[in-house]
Design a protein around this motif. Structure first.
Motif, PDB file in Angstrom:
ATOM      1  N   TYR A 148      -5.815  -0.380  -7.930  1.00 50.55           N
ATOM      2  CA  TYR A 148      -5.560  -0.054  -9.330  1.00 50.55           C
ATOM      3  C   TYR A 148      -6.870   0.464  -9.909  1.00 50.55           C
ATOM      4  O   TYR A 148      -7.897  -0.220  -9.849  1.00 50.55           O
ATOM      5  CB  TYR A 148      -5.084  -1.282 -10.098  1.00 50.55           C
ATOM      6  CG  TYR A 148      -3.675  -1.707  -9.747  1.00 50.55           C
ATOM      7  CD1 TYR A 148      -2.582  -1.037 -10.283  1.00 50.55           C
ATOM      8  CD2 TYR A 148      -3.436  -2.787  -8.897  1.00 50.55           C
ATOM      9  CE1 TYR A 148      -1.282  -1.413  -9.966  1.00 50.55           C
ATOM     10  CE2 TYR A 148      -2.139  -3.170  -8.581  1.00 50.55           C
ATOM     11  CZ  TYR A 148      -1.065  -2.478  -9.117  1.00 50.55           C
ATOM     12  OH  TYR A 148       0.220  -2.849  -8.793  1.00 50.55           O
ATOM     13  N   THR A 160      -9.197   2.200 -13.053  1.00 53.03           N
ATOM     14  CA  THR A 160      -9.372   2.522 -14.476  1.00 53.03           C
ATOM     15  C   THR A 160     -10.347   3.676 -14.660  1.00 53.03           C
ATOM     16  O   THR A 160     -10.363   4.308 -15.714  1.00 53.03           O
ATOM     17  CB  THR A 160      -9.884   1.310 -15.255  1.00 53.03           C
ATOM     18  OG1 THR A 160     -11.168   0.930 -14.739  1.00 53.03           O
ATOM     19  CG2 THR A 160      -8.907   0.133 -15.136  1.00 53.03           C
ATOM     20  N   GLN A 194      -3.054   0.136 -18.454  1.00 53.71           N
ATOM     21  CA  GLN A 194      -2.142   0.582 -17.392  1.00 53.71           C
ATOM     22  C   GLN A 194      -2.948   1.380 -16.365  1.00 53.71           C
ATOM     23  O   GLN A 194      -2.986   2.611 -16.404  1.00 53.71           O
ATOM     24  CB  GLN A 194      -1.010   1.432 -17.952  1.00 53.71           C
ATOM     25  CG  GLN A 194       0.067   1.729 -16.913  1.00 53.71           C
ATOM     26  CD  GLN A 194       1.267   2.444 -17.517  1.00 53.71           C
ATOM     27  OE1 GLN A 194       1.255   2.799 -18.687  1.00 53.71           O
ATOM     28  NE2 GLN A 194       2.296   2.658 -16.725  1.00 53.71           N
ATOM     29  N   LYS A 206      -2.241   3.787 -10.101  1.00 49.19           N
ATOM     30  CA  LYS A 206      -1.954   3.237  -8.765  1.00 49.19           C
ATOM     31  C   LYS A 206      -2.407   4.260  -7.726  1.00 49.19           C
ATOM     32  O   LYS A 206      -1.706   5.217  -7.436  1.00 49.19           O
ATOM     33  CB  LYS A 206      -0.460   2.964  -8.610  1.00 49.19           C
ATOM     34  CG  LYS A 206       0.097   1.980  -9.626  1.00 49.19           C
ATOM     35  CD  LYS A 206       1.611   1.907  -9.526  1.00 49.19           C
ATOM     36  CE  LYS A 206       2.189   0.977 -10.588  1.00 49.19           C
ATOM     37  NZ  LYS A 206       3.666   0.968 -10.553  1.00 49.19           N
TER      38      LYS A 206
END
Length: 516
Positions: free
Chosen positions: A296, A298, A307, A310
């Motif tokens: 994940y 950022t 959110q 991915k």
């Protein structure tokens, strides 16, 4: 009165046959037009059979009304170019996926050789008629492509022989037509003895044909002179002179998860954490190069804190990453809907100009970020994930592409390989990176194949594929030579965002090693 009723009854029967045929082609819930054989059949019916009904003897009683109806809907019907394009698409699928023509005629997507499983198994099998096969062969014949004309006309002759004597009012060709064209195809391919045999068979059905009689005499004389004793093997035409064609087609043919000879693989789309989409059936796990992972991300962007993206690392060199669930279903539909009315045949750069080319078959449209809030949000998301500057003129507008029946893009680079390329007109340098978003799923085919790196990535709906086109020193990365494999079954939509090198100097700086 009886004569009138008989004529009207005949006309209605013909119209009913046509209606039932077309209705069966597109109303069967299991017969999706994603099937290329069904799509070809439907295009052919609407282009050829409907005018046949209009101009038939049975239609003479209502000629004016029927002709007026045809004129009213003519713009909506497929044209000759659409039908010929569909025939060329079948030949392209035949070549790239090494499909058996006999199998295709029977509705089976089987590679030549019984050891291979079908590449695609539709819910309902759609077969091709003798007339269908004749049309595909005739398209090849008319362009001097005797490699393809022979394979398709052979199947047409075989099917016509089986049904000889039973007249099909929808057929625009006959056994004699197929024999005539096949004989000349073999003659042009150097197989004079077979051309003679087929011409003699033709004369069995039409002994008064003077042209074919003269051809028989010509072939007999050539054989007496010792010509054509050794027919040269048929070679498939290479219209684009693709040096990498074999590697490209081998990558397109690979099933998911199969490891290539050089260690490359079709990268399965289910190595990352589960998404909202149902997982595909389990596949044999390929040998994976080291250092590949899922995470994940950022990217130090506030936009991605709540959110994260991915991210699945597909390859380190060239650097290729797949971002799962990059767009939502609703966003994908919005983008397709915005682009739909503006779709036009895609063009490619050729020297200093842009033009249509057979090696890229698709339709595309360009969307500004002002077209819709969804497009603006997508630009912000791409900037957050890549860390690059997408403000004008540092990136191109969003290009939306639709690959329909047999749609493809043969091996190419996204970056310019010449300073004369139209890409430099933006005055923002070369294309440093590509983001390609899959807006739809396909049933078979359509993978993105990286030729020199020897791996391919299947279509993953709503995912985004990212790669660097340029090395840090500004030179093009030769390992990014890639292709869009032909769509075997389905309707492939992608959105491309090309980012240029100007404006990225501090976002992707040069490395310490000048060779990097």
């Amino acid at each position: 009165l009886r004569s009138y009723l008989r004529d009207e009854s005949g006309r209605l029967r013909r119209l009913r046959r046509f209606y039932e045929k077309v209705q069966a082609l597109h109303q069967d819930p299991e017969a999706s037009v994603d099937n290329p054989l069904l799509a070809f059949s439907l295009i052919k019916r609407l282009h050829s059979d409907w005018p046949n009904v209009i101009y038939s003897d049975e239609a003479t009683g209502n000629t004016q009304t029927l002709h007026a109806g045809l004129r009213e809907m003519e713009q909506e019907l497929p044209g000759a170019e659409d039908l010929d394009g569909a025939a060329r698409a079948l030949m392209r699928l035949q070549d790239v996926y090494a499909l058996s023509v006999k199998g295709l005629a029977q509705g089976v997507f089987q590679r030549s050789g019984a050891a291979h499983p079908p590449l695609y198994s539709p819910g309902r099998r759609v077969t091709l008629s003798a007339d269908d096969c004749f049309h595909v062969g005739k398209v090849a014949y008319d362009t001097g492509d005797y490699y393809h004309s022979i394979t398709w006309l052979e199947e047409a002759v075989s099917l016509f022989r089986l049904s000889y004597g039973s007249w099909n009012p929808e057929d625009r060709s006959s056994l004699e037509d197929a024999l005539d064209h096949l004989a000349f195809s073999y003659f042009m391919a150097g197989n004079i003895s077979h051309a003679l045999s087929l011409s003699r068979e033709f004369l069995h059905y039409d002994p008064s044909n003077q042209r074919v009689t003269r051809n028989v005499a010509k072939y007999e004389k050539l054989l007496e002179m010792g010509r054509g004793a050794n027919a040269r093997p048929l070679r498939r035409p290479n219209s684009t002179r693709l040096q990498s064609r074999d590697a490209y087609e081998e990558l397109c043919q690979r099933p998911r998860g199969q490891v290539g000879l050089a260690g490359g693989a079709m990268v399965p789309p289910h190595h990352c954490p589960p998404t909202s989409h149902p997982p595909p059936p389990p596949q044999p796990a390929p040998e994976r190069p080291q250092h590949l992972s899922c995470s994940y991300e950022t990217n130090s962007s506030p936009y991605l804190v709540l959110q994260p993206a991915k991210k699945e690392m597909v390859r380190i060199r060239p650097y290729v990453a797949l971002y799962h669930d990059f767009v939502t279903d609703a966003e994908a539909e919005t983008i397709k809907g915005l682009a739909g009315p503006w779709l036009q045949r895609s063009v490619v750069a050729s020297g200093e100009k842009q033009q249509k080319a057979e090696y890229r078959i698709s339709k595309s449209a360009w969307l500004k970020d002002t077209a819709d809030p969804v497009v603006r949000a997508l630009d912000r998301r791409i900037a957050a994930v890549t860390g690059l500057d997408l403000r004008p003129p540092y990136a191109e507008y969003l290009q939306v592409v639709n690959y329909g029946l047999g749609g493809h893009y043969e091996p190419h680079f996204d970056h310019a390989t010449s300073r004369k390329s139209p890409l430099y007109r933006m005055k923002s340098g070369n294309r440093i990176a590509t983001v390609m978003i899959y807006l739809s799923a396909v049933e078979a085919g359509g993978s993105t194949a990286f030729i020199y790196a020897n791996f391919s990535v299947p279509v993953v709906k709503n995912a985004a594929l990212f790669w660097w086109n340029l090395r840090r020193n500004g030179n093009g990365d030769g390992d990014t030579l890639h292709a869009g494999c032909p769509v075997l079954a389905g309707d492939k939509w992608v959105a491309n965002k090309w980012i240029h090198e100007h404006g990225q100097e501090f976002r992707r700086p040069c490395g310490a090693d000048p060779r990097d």
